[in-house]
Scaffold this active site. Structure first.
Site, PDB file in Angstrom:
ATOM      1  N   GLY A 187      57.969  41.422  39.685  1.00 38.86           N
ATOM      2  CA  GLY A 187      58.671  40.437  40.015  1.00 38.86           C
ATOM      3  C   GLY A 187      58.770  40.453  41.652  1.00 38.86           C
ATOM      4  O   GLY A 187      58.075  41.396  42.413  1.00 38.86           O
ATOM      5  N   ALA A 208      50.441  40.165  45.201  1.00 39.39           N
ATOM      6  CA  ALA A 208      50.391  41.172  43.941  1.00 39.39           C
ATOM      7  C   ALA A 208      50.121  40.592  42.599  1.00 39.39           C
ATOM      8  O   ALA A 208      49.582  41.089  41.569  1.00 39.39           O
ATOM      9  CB  ALA A 208      51.305  42.252  43.866  1.00 39.39           C
ATOM     10  N   GLY A 209      50.784  39.029  42.565  1.00 36.41           N
ATOM     11  CA  GLY A 209      50.633  38.523  41.362  1.00 36.41           C
ATOM     12  C   GLY A 209      49.347  38.137  40.553  1.00 36.41           C
ATOM     13  O   GLY A 209      48.204  38.270  41.373  1.00 36.41           O
ATOM     14  N   LYS A 248      43.488  35.277  42.762  1.00 36.69           N
ATOM     15  CA  LYS A 248      44.148  34.118  43.099  1.00 36.69           C
ATOM     16  C   LYS A 248      43.941  33.945  44.543  1.00 36.69           C
ATOM     17  O   LYS A 248      43.454  32.771  45.036  1.00 36.69           O
ATOM     18  CB  LYS A 248      45.508  33.771  42.552  1.00 36.69           C
ATOM     19  CG  LYS A 248      45.980  32.580  43.121  1.00 36.69           C
ATOM     20  CD  LYS A 248      47.289  32.188  42.379  1.00 36.69           C
ATOM     21  CE  LYS A 248      48.424  32.463  42.925  1.00 36.69           C
ATOM     22  NZ  LYS A 248      49.777  31.702  42.416  1.00 36.69           N
ATOM     23  N   ARG A 272      47.097  31.367  35.853  1.00 37.56           N
ATOM     24  CA  ARG A 272      46.650  29.869  35.868  1.00 37.56           C
ATOM     25  C   ARG A 272      45.499  29.381  36.340  1.00 37.56           C
ATOM     26  O   ARG A 272      45.184  28.460  36.106  1.00 37.56           O
ATOM     27  CB  ARG A 272      47.927  29.028  36.258  1.00 37.56           C
ATOM     28  CG  ARG A 272      49.105  29.127  35.123  1.00 37.56           C
ATOM     29  CD  ARG A 272      50.374  28.433  35.846  1.00 37.56           C
ATOM     30  NE  ARG A 272      51.160  29.205  36.762  1.00 37.56           N
ATOM     31  CZ  ARG A 272      52.057  29.155  37.642  1.00 37.56           C
ATOM     32  NH1 ARG A 272      52.460  27.610  37.485  1.00 37.56           N
ATOM     33  NH2 ARG A 272      52.644  29.626  38.297  1.00 37.56           N
ATOM     34  N   ASN A 296       6.886  31.166  54.726  1.00 36.95           N
ATOM     35  CA  ASN A 296       7.458  32.762  55.305  1.00 36.95           C
ATOM     36  C   ASN A 296       7.692  33.694  54.145  1.00 36.95           C
ATOM     37  O   ASN A 296       8.012  34.638  54.554  1.00 36.95           O
ATOM     38  CB  ASN A 296       8.752  32.098  56.105  1.00 36.95           C
ATOM     39  CG  ASN A 296       9.790  31.519  54.785  1.00 36.95           C
ATOM     40  OD1 ASN A 296       9.392  30.926  53.971  1.00 36.95           O
ATOM     41  ND2 ASN A 296      11.179  31.754  55.045  1.00 36.95           N
ATOM     42  N   ALA A 346      -4.409  17.761  61.088  1.00 39.44           N
ATOM     43  CA  ALA A 346      -3.610  17.484  59.629  1.00 39.44           C
ATOM     44  C   ALA A 346      -4.347  18.175  58.331  1.00 39.44           C
ATOM     45  O   ALA A 346      -5.583  18.242  58.455  1.00 39.44           O
ATOM     46  CB  ALA A 346      -3.863  15.912  59.350  1.00 39.44           C
TER      47      ALA A 346
END
Ligand code: UD1
Ligand code: MG
Length: 429
Positions: free
Chosen positions: A81, A10-11, A22, A15, A359, A396
């Site tokens: 917390g 949940a944090g 994160k 940083r 294509n 070719a």
């Protein structure tokens, strides 16, 4: 096994300096949270992920890969917390293992070690030369007394080098009794999960410190940590693959996605990238080639080949500067400088240098179908949709925009003019 797992995710992860949550940052092709979930699923069928920041995004990411994960929304405003994160979480089994979503290097074995024994709480501890940032574990006569967060430490406590690695296995009944009793009377005004340790000690419960490897318990909090964890993960992946018989030249220069699989005898030369859920079976991938979400079987690629998603190569040779995308090539040679996209090419066909499957018409993608034993000369454009039957020669420099019947030659060529002495007329003698 009867263990419940709770993953704290949940944090905010501020940083990381990123708009991506994160825990969704990837290591070796898989998000950190998925690494933790995968390790967890090996030992438990009751996993709860705690969410708050960007909860919808994280939950959607999980639900798109996993079916049986439970979610709990933290009331982070009222109860911030790690202890707050556990408020209201209910788990199924007798023991609950709590881990962090940002520990991608954790292995099944270390998780198992934490669940063993009969202690009321098993907690992970590491000895660190530099304990900065971690909660300090106060131990007396080999008995854990409490965990003190760095911001709450006095001078003597700060010097403690035994720290809390952040994973705990707790008797579920005890956990459910302690969580509502947590308070936020501390330096950060947060509800600390770590306070359950002192509560247990005060009631003469057993708290057992489990010493763990720092490497596995590294929390990833920044882009620097992410890069460090990537190096460790790559090392592990490659070691395991080499042990199972994959040859690698200069393994440090090779990148392999954790979802890639290898069978038979595979050789990877230096600077090779194997990305996504690629599958290699008896494949030789030469220097500086990239394979992405493709199957390479009994084939060789490169040097400097690029195989893009949804390609299947079987008994095929792909040489330098050839790009293949979403194509199936069986028994084909494409030795140099070509783009093959949305194509199917069959046994015995040769694709010359400079051949391009056109294509895309600016609006949609179209298919190129090439039969067996087709010789496509150098510098041809195959304008899709186009079908070339078996035993065809394309001369070719041909621009092919019509289907070609079996056994035919296709040639577009403007007449060659030769003007003698033109050079001298133009530039003078
Ligand atoms: C925590 C421990 C510390 C330990 C360290 C190990 C506490 C109080 N401290 O500190 O003793 O040394 O881990 O890495 O637990 N989270 C939530 N909700 C929140 C806050 C955090 O779900 O309100 C999650 C985070 O997403 C993260 C995990 O809990 O996955 C740990 O949170 P973090 O803030 O990194 O804890 P630390 O301060 O590092
Ligand atoms: Mg942390």
């Amino acid at each position: 096994m009867s263990i419940s797992i709770v993953i704290l995710a949940a944090g905010k992860g501020s940083r990381m300096k990123s708009t991506t949550p994160k825990v969704l940052h990837e290591i070796s092709g898989k998000s950190m949270l998925f690494h933790a979930i995968d390790a967890g699923q090996k030992i438990s069928d009751d996993i709860t992920v705690v969410l708050y920041h960007q909860a919808t995004r994280v939950q959607q990411a999980i639900e798109s890969h996993y079916q049986n994960i439970n979610f709990h929304m933290q009331d982070a405003k009222q109860f911030p917390g790690t202890g707050g994160a556990m408020k209201g979480v209910s788990t199924k089994y007798e023991k609950t293992l709590i881990l962090n979503g940002d520990m991608p290097l954790i292995t099944q074995n270390s998780l198992l070690a934490l669940t063993e024994g009969t202690a009321d709480i098993n907690m992970s501890v590491i000895k660190l030369e530099n304990p900065h940032g971690y909660g300090r574990v106060l131990i007396e006569n080999e008995n854990v007394q409490e965990i003190v967060e760095q911001k709450d430490c006095n001078q003597a406590q700060l010097a403690t080098k035994t720290v809390n690695a952040g994973i705990y296995c707790v008797n579920t009944k005890l956990l459910n009794r302690y969580i509502p009793l947590l308070s936020n009377k501390n330096a950060q005004k947060e509800y600390y999960l770590t306070d359950i340790v002192k509560m247990a000690v005060d009631e003469n419960k057993t708290v057992s410190p489990i010493y763990v490897e720092e490497e596995e318990f590294k929390g990833v909090n920044s882009k620097l940590d992410l890069a460090d964890a990537e190096v460790i993960m790559q090392d592990r992946i490659k070691k395991e693959l080499m042990e199972s018989g994959v040859t690698m030249r200069f393994p440090d220069s090779i990148y392999i996605d954790c979802r890639a699989t290898f069978e038979g005898e595979c050789i990877l030369e230096n600077n090779v990238n194997i990305i996504g859920t690629s599958k290699l079976i008896n494949a030789h991938i030469k220097t500086n080639s990239i394979i992405e979400d493709s199957i390479i079987e009994d084939s060789d690629v490169g040097p400097m080949g690029r195989i893009r998603p949804l390609t299947y190569l079987k008994d095929t040779h792909i040489g330098n500067f050839v790009e293949v995308k979403k194509s199936t090539l069986t028994g084909v040679k494409a030795g140099h400088l070509a783009y093959i996209g949305d194509a199917t090419i069959n046994k015995g066909s040769n694709i010359g240098a400079g051949v391009i499957t056109c294509n895309y018409d600016g609006k949609a993608k179209h298919k190129t179908i090439i039969g067996k034993n087709v010789f496509v000369g150098s510098d041809c454009q195959l304008v899709a949709p186009v079908t070339i039957e078996d035993d065809v020669i394309i001369a070719a420099g041909t621009t092919l925009n019509k289907d070609i019947k079996k056994g035919s030659l296709a040639i577009t060529r403007s007449a060659l003019k030769i003007l003698p002495d033109f050079f001298y007329k133009f530039f003078g003698k």
